[in-house]
Write a protein that holds these residues in place. Structure first.
Motif, PDB file in Angstrom:
ATOM      1  N   LEU A 296      -5.358  -5.551   2.599  1.00 32.99           N
ATOM      2  CA  LEU A 296      -5.372  -4.561   1.514  1.00 32.99           C
ATOM      3  C   LEU A 296      -6.136  -5.159   0.340  1.00 32.99           C
ATOM      4  O   LEU A 296      -5.621  -5.998  -0.398  1.00 32.99           O
ATOM      5  CB  LEU A 296      -3.942  -4.182   1.110  1.00 32.99           C
TER       6      LEU A 296
ATOM      7  N   VAL B 162      -5.256  -1.662  -4.152  1.00 34.13           N
ATOM      8  CA  VAL B 162      -4.318  -0.540  -4.147  1.00 34.13           C
ATOM      9  C   VAL B 162      -4.408   0.118  -5.514  1.00 34.13           C
ATOM     10  O   VAL B 162      -4.271  -0.558  -6.544  1.00 34.13           O
ATOM     11  CB  VAL B 162      -2.870  -1.019  -3.879  1.00 34.13           C
TER      12      VAL B 162
ATOM     13  N   LEU C 259      -6.110   3.351  -1.150  1.00 41.95           N
ATOM     14  CA  LEU C 259      -6.153   1.995  -0.604  1.00 41.95           C
ATOM     15  C   LEU C 259      -7.584   1.680  -0.190  1.00 41.95           C
ATOM     16  O   LEU C 259      -8.250   2.522   0.427  1.00 41.95           O
ATOM     17  CB  LEU C 259      -5.254   1.871   0.631  1.00 41.95           C
TER      18      LEU C 259
ATOM     19  N   GLY D 111       0.792  -1.222   0.000  1.00 41.87           N
ATOM     20  CA  GLY D 111       0.000   0.000   0.000  1.00 41.87           C
ATOM     21  C   GLY D 111       0.825   1.273   0.000  1.00 41.87           C
ATOM     22  O   GLY D 111       0.293   2.362   0.217  1.00 41.87           O
TER      23      GLY D 111
END
Ligand SMILES: [Zn+2]
Length: 439
Positions: A392, A395, A373, A109
């Protein structure tokens, strides 16, 4: 990069501004820039990416990284250690490590990185490759070589340094870095904690020298990052008008200087992790005198973090360690050291953007760059969720999906000579990217 079209990020449960906002939001990204933030009402528009209530926040920005193919301080990253008798490893293998580094940042990220010193112009080469679209990676800002007075560190750090003495040589050294491709200038206003024969307490340059350097850099429209450990060098750097203070651990001893930093918008990059590295993690590899010194400095770095927060100094995240992709450890340490979670995230996004002189980054607002993100969990209450890449979901860099679990196993939509690699837009794997209309 070519025009990127429009992407609609639908149903974000939280949008990271400062403070973060809860609700149901829709964020429209057009040509890599945030165009619109609105309440998500009714049904999602055709082709929108449904975030299913996940947190949307700005991409992380690391303001103090040494981009390098040397993985000796990045356990578990890069090629395994060489064994006796194996074929010699050509220097060029290092460029593959740099490519791996760029990917590791994105998967963590980290969408922007400021390189504050490297060997053999490696970060400039990587930046060139990124600019040419040879690979995906973070936006990269480079300093060229670190400008230092003639000092023992020059013998240890080789091509990372450009030694210079006297005001005119400082100006020439600055001009050389601009010629080399520097986005900003890094200067050693004190010696380094990692060099036995350097004392990090006194200012390593005279006022005349540092003043000439800052004048030359600012005259040319660039910014100055000053390595400053001891108080005299930190004071000199602040008085001569540098833009960021790196490390700055002794500043708690003179709170007046922190007030000046707050007034003038000079950003502090505390780099807590590097003191943990020398004092603890890599202690067996360093000269004992340096380890003892680092233990004292570690305590001071945390004192300065608190004093700077209280004085209202803008703080930035600088990992100054490895492996690449573990950068969020620095954010977690800043929070452990007394910042609120939201203030820690602000340091790692808007604060770092301020350090880089990039007000177009680090926030979610119309007109800002769409480095974003999409996160499972809420980093604004617990930044540790960012330390696990499994959280995550997506991204985006410049509005383009480049990493995240939502893309896992999917072919990245990298246009190559006008063709999409892989199965193209008909692949169900790329359904997520359906909202991205290519121009
Ligand atoms: Zn550093």
């Amino acid at each position: 990069m070519s025009a990127l079209g429009t992407i609609v990020l639908w149903n974000a449960g939280r949008v990271g501004t400062s403070p973060a906002t809860r609700g149901r939001f829709s964020v429209v990204v057009r040509d890599g820039v945030i165009a619109e933030i609105a309440k998500a009402q009714g049904d999602p528009p055709e082709g929108a990416v449904d975030l299913e209530g996940r947190t949307l926040m700005p991409g992380l920005i690391d303001a103090h990284v040494h981009v390098t193919s040397d993985v000796s301080r990045s356990p578990g990253f890069g090629p395994r250690a060489a064994r006796s008798g194996e074929e010699p490893r050509p220097r060029e293998l290092g460029y593959f490590v740099l490519a791996q580094t760029a990917g590791a940042f994105l998967r963590a990220g980290v969408t922007t990185v400021r390189d504050v010193g490297c060997y053999d112009d490696e970060s400039i080469v990587l930046r060139h490759a990124l600019d040419l679209g040879l690979l995906d990676g973070p936006r990269l800002l480079c300093c060229g070589r670190i400008i230092s007075a003639t000092a023992p560190g020059g013998r240890l750090f080789g091509t990372m340094y450009r030694e210079a003495d006297g005001p005119w040589e400082m100006r020439k050294a600055v001009r050389e870095q601009i010629r080399r491709g520097a986005d900003f200038i890094k200067v050693m206003s004190t010696g380094a904690r990692s060099v036995v024969r350097e004392d990090p307490e006194p200012a390593q340059m005279t006022r005349e020298e540092l003043g000439a350097l800052v004048d030359e850099v600012h005259r040319m429209g660039l910014r100055v990052a000053a390595h400053a450990e001891g108080l005299d060098g930190a004071r000199l750097a602040i008085e001569e008008g540098v833009d960021t203070v790196e490390h700055g651990l002794s500043l708690h001893r003179d709170p007046r200087l922190l007030e000046v930093m707050a007034e003038r918008g000079i950003v502090l990059v505390p780099t807590l992790t590097t003191f943990h590295d020398l004092a603890e993690r890599f202690a067996p590899e360093y000269a004992p005198a340096l380890v003892d010194q680092a233990k004292r400095q570690l305590d001071e770095a945390y004192l300065t973090l608190g004093a700077a927060r209280d004085a209202g100094v803008t703080l930035a995240m600088g990992f100054d360690s490895g492996p690449p992709g573990a950068n969020v450890a620095e954010l977690v340490r800043m929070v452990d050291g007394g910042l609120t979670a939201a203030a820690g995230v602000a340091a790692a996004t808007a604060g770092s953007a301020a350090a880089l002189g990039r007000p177009d980054l680090g926030e979610i607002a119309p007109g800002k760059g769409a480095d974003l993100l999409v996160v499972d969990g809420d980093p604004y209450t617990d930044p540790r969720v960012l330390a696990d890449a499994a959280n995550l979901w997506l991204v985006l860099r410049d509005g383009r999906p480049v990493a995240g679990t939502a893309l896992e196993g999917k072919t990245p939509a990298t246009p190559v000579g006008g063709l999409s690699v892989g199965n193209g837009a008909r692949s169900p794997c790329l359904a997520l990217l359906a909202g991205v209309e290519r121009a």
